[in-house]
Design a protein around this motif. Sequence first.
Motif, mmCIF file in Angstrom:
data_model
loop_
_atom_site.group_PDB
_atom_site.id
_atom_site.type_symbol
_atom_site.label_atom_id
_atom_site.label_comp_id
_atom_site.label_asym_id
_atom_site.label_seq_id
_atom_site.Cartn_x
_atom_site.Cartn_y
_atom_site.Cartn_z
ATOM 1 N N ARG A 143 5.776 -39.763 57.122
ATOM 2 C CA ARG A 143 5.331 -38.476 56.751
ATOM 3 C C ARG A 143 3.840 -38.109 57.455
ATOM 4 N N ASP A 144 3.201 -39.132 57.446
ATOM 5 C CA ASP A 144 1.759 -38.518 58.219
ATOM 6 C C ASP A 144 2.101 -38.613 59.614
ATOM 7 N N LEU A 145 3.133 -39.062 60.468
ATOM 8 C CA LEU A 145 3.437 -38.867 61.919
ATOM 9 C C LEU A 145 4.020 -37.376 61.998
ATOM 10 N N PHE A 146 5.151 -37.123 61.250
ATOM 11 C CA PHE A 146 5.748 -35.698 61.170
ATOM 12 C C PHE A 146 4.468 -34.718 60.693
ATOM 13 N N ARG A 147 3.688 -35.082 59.831
ATOM 14 C CA ARG A 147 2.651 -33.758 59.742
ATOM 15 C C ARG A 147 1.620 -33.901 61.169
ATOM 16 N N ARG A 148 1.404 -34.808 61.804
ATOM 17 C CA ARG A 148 0.508 -34.789 62.906
ATOM 18 C C ARG A 148 1.285 -34.150 63.954
ATOM 19 N N LEU A 154 8.019 -36.442 52.805
ATOM 20 C CA LEU A 154 8.497 -36.899 54.045
ATOM 21 C C LEU A 154 9.606 -36.002 54.763
ATOM 22 N N VAL A 155 10.454 -35.413 53.804
ATOM 23 C CA VAL A 155 11.288 -34.194 54.141
ATOM 24 C C VAL A 155 10.597 -33.092 54.533
ATOM 25 N N LYS A 156 9.592 -32.802 53.440
ATOM 26 C CA LYS A 156 8.855 -31.494 53.934
ATOM 27 C C LYS A 156 8.085 -31.508 55.253
ATOM 28 N N ALA A 157 7.598 -32.814 55.461
ATOM 29 C CA ALA A 157 6.885 -32.858 56.756
ATOM 30 C C ALA A 157 7.983 -32.881 58.125
ATOM 31 N N MET A 158 9.105 -33.124 57.812
ATOM 32 C CA MET A 158 10.230 -32.993 58.635
ATOM 33 C C MET A 158 10.491 -31.768 59.054
ATOM 34 N N ARG A 159 10.743 -31.049 58.087
ATOM 35 C CA ARG A 159 11.334 -29.694 58.076
ATOM 36 C C ARG A 159 10.082 -28.675 58.367
ATOM 37 N N ALA A 160 9.049 -29.157 58.394
ATOM 38 C CA ALA A 160 7.714 -28.108 58.791
ATOM 39 C C ALA A 160 7.449 -28.535 60.177
ATOM 40 N N CYS A 161 7.703 -29.551 60.917
ATOM 41 C CA CYS A 161 7.173 -29.913 62.128
ATOM 42 C C CYS A 161 8.046 -29.056 63.180
ATOM 43 N N PRO A 162 7.464 -28.376 64.165
ATOM 44 C CA PRO A 162 8.104 -27.388 64.958
ATOM 45 C C PRO A 162 9.133 -28.274 65.931
ATOM 46 N N GLN A 163 8.931 -29.580 66.313
ATOM 47 C CA GLN A 163 9.742 -30.021 67.053
ATOM 48 C C GLN A 163 11.292 -30.289 66.304
ATOM 49 N N PRO A 164 12.360 -29.922 67.241
ATOM 50 C CA PRO A 164 13.483 -30.198 66.815
ATOM 51 C C PRO A 164 13.801 -31.733 66.781
ATOM 52 N N ILE A 165 14.503 -32.147 65.691
ATOM 53 C CA ILE A 165 14.579 -33.615 65.394
ATOM 54 C C ILE A 165 16.089 -33.988 65.502
ATOM 55 N N PRO A 173 12.854 -23.355 76.137
ATOM 56 C CA PRO A 173 11.498 -22.730 75.697
ATOM 57 C C PRO A 173 11.140 -23.084 74.383
ATOM 58 N N THR A 174 10.210 -24.262 74.413
ATOM 59 C CA THR A 174 9.889 -25.062 73.038
ATOM 60 C C THR A 174 9.177 -24.183 72.041
ATOM 61 N N PHE A 175 8.176 -23.398 72.527
ATOM 62 C CA PHE A 175 7.668 -22.331 71.386
ATOM 63 C C PHE A 175 8.751 -21.909 70.748
ATOM 64 N N ALA A 176 9.538 -21.164 71.602
ATOM 65 C CA ALA A 176 10.753 -20.432 70.780
ATOM 66 C C ALA A 176 11.532 -21.206 69.911
ATOM 67 N N HIS A 177 11.969 -22.569 70.356
ATOM 68 C CA HIS A 177 12.527 -23.460 69.516
ATOM 69 C C HIS A 177 11.675 -23.561 68.238
ATOM 70 N N GLY A 178 10.561 -23.787 68.306
ATOM 71 C CA GLY A 178 9.522 -23.811 66.986
ATOM 72 C C GLY A 178 9.963 -22.752 65.909
ATOM 73 N N ILE A 179 10.016 -21.416 66.681
ATOM 74 C CA ILE A 179 10.333 -20.359 66.023
ATOM 75 C C ILE A 179 11.585 -20.558 65.127
ATOM 76 N N THR A 180 12.684 -20.845 66.069
ATOM 77 C CA THR A 180 14.006 -21.185 65.770
ATOM 78 C C THR A 180 14.059 -22.022 64.546
ATOM 79 N N LYS A 181 13.457 -23.064 64.522
ATOM 80 C CA LYS A 181 13.488 -23.977 63.429
ATOM 81 C C LYS A 181 12.702 -23.520 62.126
ATOM 82 N N LYS A 182 11.540 -22.736 62.355
ATOM 83 C CA LYS A 182 10.966 -22.383 61.102
ATOM 84 C C LYS A 182 11.811 -21.123 60.410
#
Length: 285
Positions: free
Chosen positions: A58-63, A113-124, A228-237
């Motif tokens: 959880r803490d890593l995904f929040r970071r 933990l699930v919330k942190a995974m969904r909130a981090c902008p990186q695709p997993i 375009p990783t900034f855009a990927h973060g927008i897509t995930k959000k």
Amino acid sequence: MNQAASEHTMKHHRRPCADYAARTFLWQVSDDGKVGTITLNRPERKNPLTFDSYAELRDLFRRLVYATDVKVVVVTGAGGNFCSGGDVHEIIGPLTRMSMPELLDFTRMTGDLVKAMRACPQPIVAAVDGVCAGAGAMIALASDMRLGTPAARTAFLFSRVGLAGADMGACTLLPRVIGQGRASELLYTGRSMSAEEGLQWGFFNSLHDGAALMDAAHGLAAQLAAGPTFAHGITKKLLHQEWNMGVDEAIEAEAEAQAICMQTRDFRRAYEAFVAKRKPVFEGD
């Protein structure tokens, strides 16, 4: 807040993740620093989770929300299995002796933990081999994409230990991925979903031989990290937020999001590359 204060705040909060020191799992970053790999590493017991590993994940995904380097995350397990869920001796046993407030603290932590995974902008990207059960199945489900092997066996087995299938968001996430009827069957019965079923039902994006799984996962991760990783973060959000929107709200949210992306340097790089008849090189800004 003035611009100087804003820049100071961003510098204070944004930090690299390549140097993160994990205690309960392996954390490795690719040579270019863009792909981070989490390996659940208790292979002798099929990589179960403990109270500490839940919290540290959880803490890593929040970071990662504030990471300046890592663009994509791969999650996998060591020794031919993904994750067998909560450790019977280190979690389930102690839970039988806890008070209601203590139990609620635990179930909220696992949900976080699930919330942190969904909130981090990186695709997993989850790379799933062998046993993928309980909380392990939820980690795979909370990922953005899942690659499996023919040996993968995924089970939301909460009912088999006397619990509801409503755990860590299973009742909202699983129907959206495989459909209400199929999700209901798996959550009521706790049976294993075969790799082929998982592929047919849309749980897995693709299946690969065991020896090729990590190469496939890292290949996909590298492809995403080069985009375009900034855009990927927008897509995930937006993929996450639009679950709770009507069509009109979703279209407006996407209009606003795309206008933001049109302000990025990556958008201009893509245009300039098209004009020059060359492949764009994205930098994520």
